[in-house]
Design a protein around this motif. Structure first.
Motif, mmCIF file in Angstrom:
data_model
loop_
_atom_site.group_PDB
_atom_site.id
_atom_site.type_symbol
_atom_site.label_atom_id
_atom_site.label_comp_id
_atom_site.label_asym_id
_atom_site.label_seq_id
_atom_site.Cartn_x
_atom_site.Cartn_y
_atom_site.Cartn_z
ATOM 1 N N THR A 9 16.240 18.071 -28.784
ATOM 2 C CA THR A 9 17.391 17.268 -29.224
ATOM 3 C C THR A 9 18.374 17.096 -28.071
ATOM 4 O OG1 THR A 9 17.106 18.173 -31.434
ATOM 5 C CG2 THR A 9 19.235 17.171 -30.955
ATOM 6 N N VAL A 10 18.864 15.874 -27.904
ATOM 7 C CA VAL A 10 19.781 15.571 -26.808
ATOM 8 C C VAL A 10 21.028 14.884 -27.351
ATOM 9 C CG1 VAL A 10 18.557 13.376 -26.322
ATOM 10 C CG2 VAL A 10 20.008 14.399 -24.558
ATOM 11 N N LEU A 11 22.168 15.273 -26.811
ATOM 12 C CA LEU A 11 23.433 14.587 -27.091
ATOM 13 C C LEU A 11 23.690 13.608 -25.948
ATOM 14 C CD1 LEU A 11 26.309 14.217 -28.388
ATOM 15 C CD2 LEU A 11 27.012 16.234 -27.050
ATOM 16 N N VAL A 12 23.829 12.320 -26.273
ATOM 17 C CA VAL A 12 24.180 11.323 -25.258
ATOM 18 C C VAL A 12 25.593 10.841 -25.569
ATOM 19 C CG1 VAL A 12 23.574 9.148 -24.140
ATOM 20 C CG2 VAL A 12 21.760 10.602 -25.090
ATOM 21 N N THR A 13 26.525 11.061 -24.650
ATOM 22 C CA THR A 13 27.911 10.650 -24.904
ATOM 23 C C THR A 13 28.092 9.169 -24.547
ATOM 24 O OG1 THR A 13 28.802 11.238 -22.722
ATOM 25 C CG2 THR A 13 28.696 13.002 -24.381
ATOM 26 N N GLY A 14 28.988 8.519 -25.286
ATOM 27 C CA GLY A 14 29.233 7.089 -25.044
ATOM 28 C C GLY A 14 27.965 6.274 -25.253
ATOM 29 N N ALA A 15 27.203 6.607 -26.299
ATOM 30 C CA ALA A 15 25.866 6.009 -26.473
ATOM 31 C C ALA A 15 25.865 4.823 -27.431
ATOM 32 C CB ALA A 15 24.880 7.071 -26.955
ATOM 33 N N ALA A 16 27.040 4.368 -27.846
ATOM 34 C CA ALA A 16 27.078 3.252 -28.799
ATOM 35 C C ALA A 16 26.616 1.958 -28.156
ATOM 36 C CB ALA A 16 28.500 3.095 -29.344
ATOM 37 N N ARG A 17 26.996 1.774 -26.882
ATOM 38 C CA ARG A 17 26.816 0.463 -26.247
ATOM 39 C C ARG A 17 26.287 0.638 -24.834
ATOM 40 N NH1 ARG A 17 31.853 -0.962 -24.779
ATOM 41 N NH2 ARG A 17 31.273 -3.130 -24.617
ATOM 42 N N ARG A 18 25.988 -0.478 -24.205
ATOM 43 C CA ARG A 18 25.740 -0.584 -22.766
ATOM 44 C C ARG A 18 24.744 0.471 -22.272
ATOM 45 N NH1 ARG A 18 29.185 -3.598 -19.675
ATOM 46 N NH2 ARG A 18 29.629 -1.961 -18.160
ATOM 47 N N LEU A 19 25.034 1.088 -21.130
ATOM 48 C CA LEU A 19 24.065 2.010 -20.519
ATOM 49 C C LEU A 19 23.728 3.197 -21.424
ATOM 50 C CD1 LEU A 19 22.559 1.934 -17.935
ATOM 51 C CD2 LEU A 19 24.594 2.769 -16.746
ATOM 52 N N GLY A 20 24.734 3.701 -22.130
ATOM 53 C CA GLY A 20 24.503 4.850 -23.013
ATOM 54 C C GLY A 20 23.471 4.540 -24.083
ATOM 55 N N ARG A 21 23.533 3.316 -24.623
ATOM 56 C CA ARG A 21 22.548 2.941 -25.647
ATOM 57 C C ARG A 21 21.146 2.866 -25.031
ATOM 58 N NH1 ARG A 21 23.014 -2.354 -29.396
ATOM 59 N NH2 ARG A 21 24.316 -1.018 -30.677
ATOM 60 N N ASP A 22 21.036 2.308 -23.833
ATOM 61 C CA ASP A 22 19.707 2.231 -23.179
ATOM 62 C C ASP A 22 19.145 3.623 -22.910
ATOM 63 O OD1 ASP A 22 19.031 -0.629 -22.690
ATOM 64 O OD2 ASP A 22 20.973 -0.598 -21.732
ATOM 65 N N ILE A 23 20.026 4.530 -22.488
ATOM 66 C CA ILE A 23 19.584 5.906 -22.221
ATOM 67 C C ILE A 23 19.136 6.562 -23.531
ATOM 68 C CG2 ILE A 23 20.380 8.210 -21.509
ATOM 69 C CD1 ILE A 23 22.253 6.699 -19.475
ATOM 70 N N ALA A 24 19.936 6.395 -24.584
ATOM 71 C CA ALA A 24 19.598 6.997 -25.887
ATOM 72 C C ALA A 24 18.242 6.500 -26.362
ATOM 73 C CB ALA A 24 20.691 6.661 -26.902
ATOM 74 N N GLN A 25 18.018 5.179 -26.252
ATOM 75 C CA GLN A 25 16.754 4.617 -26.740
ATOM 76 C C GLN A 25 15.570 5.057 -25.891
ATOM 77 O OE1 GLN A 25 18.666 0.626 -28.798
ATOM 78 N NE2 GLN A 25 16.972 0.387 -27.416
#
Ligand SMILES: NC(=O)c1ccc[n+]([C@@H]2O[C@H](COP(=O)([O-])OP(=O)(O)OC[C@H]3O[C@@H](n4cnc5c(N)ncnc54)[C@H](OP(=O)(O)O)[C@@H]3O)[C@@H](O)[C@H]2O)c1
Length: 261
Positions: A9-25
């Motif tokens: 399990t990973v916590l990605v901060t600022g993952a709603a939009r932009r680069l954070g969303r790409d990293i999360a996905q």
């Protein structure tokens, strides 16, 4: 994933939009269960959660404003309570507001240092505490990792975005200190993108022209940055170092920040 207790399990901060969303996905595609942190972008965060759930079976969103130390401190335990474990943190959330030597002031400096340096350190600290708790609970091999999103401009400085650059320089230095202090339980790796996504400061045409300004004729794509994050989390031998993912932009001299060129 048949046993949710075993899913990393990973916590990605600022993952709603932009680069954070790409990293999360990208992480969800690689099988990680993703805790999606956001501050204001709730609707976008829910869309990231839906995409990550489709890819890896489970995901959830967690709101926190990083100006609030207690909210940052509570974040790790909220994620652990929801998923039963946490294995990694990607410190992607970032404040990026312009100032320079003429307009610099305590307020801008403090805001950037809290969200871009203080919060990532507190989250790394929390991850180490969680690893200790897991080891005490009978999981001797529990190990974690932190990835800090930095910026190629640390290796290619210009006078723009003074407080932002200071906060990222401090985070880069903290990466070395934390890699030593948190070992062997938690590894700490930096990923430094070049110009990757445009902003309201740049037209699409101007962004594309600036993106081509690098030895490789292209700066970083969001997919390349996300793949570097996945690699840093997977590679068990890396700590206290940074991957520059920028088409070589840090090797070239730029007099101004891209957004002001
Ligand atoms: N984009 C690029 O070309 C580029 C280049 C070099 C380095 N980077 C680095 O890569 C990372 C991602 O870049 P990005 O452009 O995608 O970032 P961004 O859009 O500028 O910011 C990402 C998120 O950070 C969150 N955030 C900002 N201040 C916060 C606070 N006080 N508390 C909690 N969350 C806060 C916001 O969440 P909400 O929307 O939910 O409020 C925002 O959506 C950053 O660390 C950046 O420095 C990016």
């Amino acid at each position: 994933m048949s046993n949710p207790a075993l899913q990393r399990t990973v916590l990605v901060t600022g993952a709603a939009r932009r680069l954070g969303r790409d990293i999360a996905q990208a992480l969800a595609r690689a099988g990680w269960r993703v805790a999606v942190h956001y501050r204001d972008s709730e609707q976008d965060a829910l869309e990231t959660v839906a995409a990550c759930t489709d890819l890896s079976g489970d995901s959830d969103s967690f709101q926190a404003d990083f100006n609030d130390e207690q909210a940052v401190r509570a974040l790790i335990s909220r994620v652990v309570q929801r998923f039963g474990r946490l294995d990694a943190v990607v410190n992607n959330a970032s404040l990026f507001e312009h100032d320079d030597a003429a307009s610099f002031g305590y307020q801008a400096m403090q805001a950037h240092l809290l969200s871009n340096t203080g919060a990532p350190i507190v989250l790394a600290q929390g991850l180490q505490e969680h690893m200790r708790a897991r080891i005490e609970a009978g999981e001797p091999d529990a190990r974690g990792a932190v990835v800090n999103l930095l910026d190629q401009k640390l290796w290619n400085q210009n006078p723009d975005f003074l407080s932002y650059t200071l906060s990222k320089a401090a985070l880069e230095a903290a990466g070395t200190m934390l890699a030593l202090a948190l070992a062997p339980l938690v590894r700490v790796v930096g990923v430094a993108p070049g110009l990757t996504l445009t902003s309201h400061l740049l037209s699409q045409e101007r962004f594309e022209a600036l993106h081509r300004l690098s030895p490789l004729g292209r700066s970083s794509s969001a997919a390349d940055v996300a793949s570097a994050v996945c690699f840093a989390l997977d590679n068990q031998s890396m700590t206290g170092t940074t991957l520059l993912v920028d088409g070589g932009q840090h090797l070239q001299r730029f007099e101004r920040d891209f957004s002001l060129m």
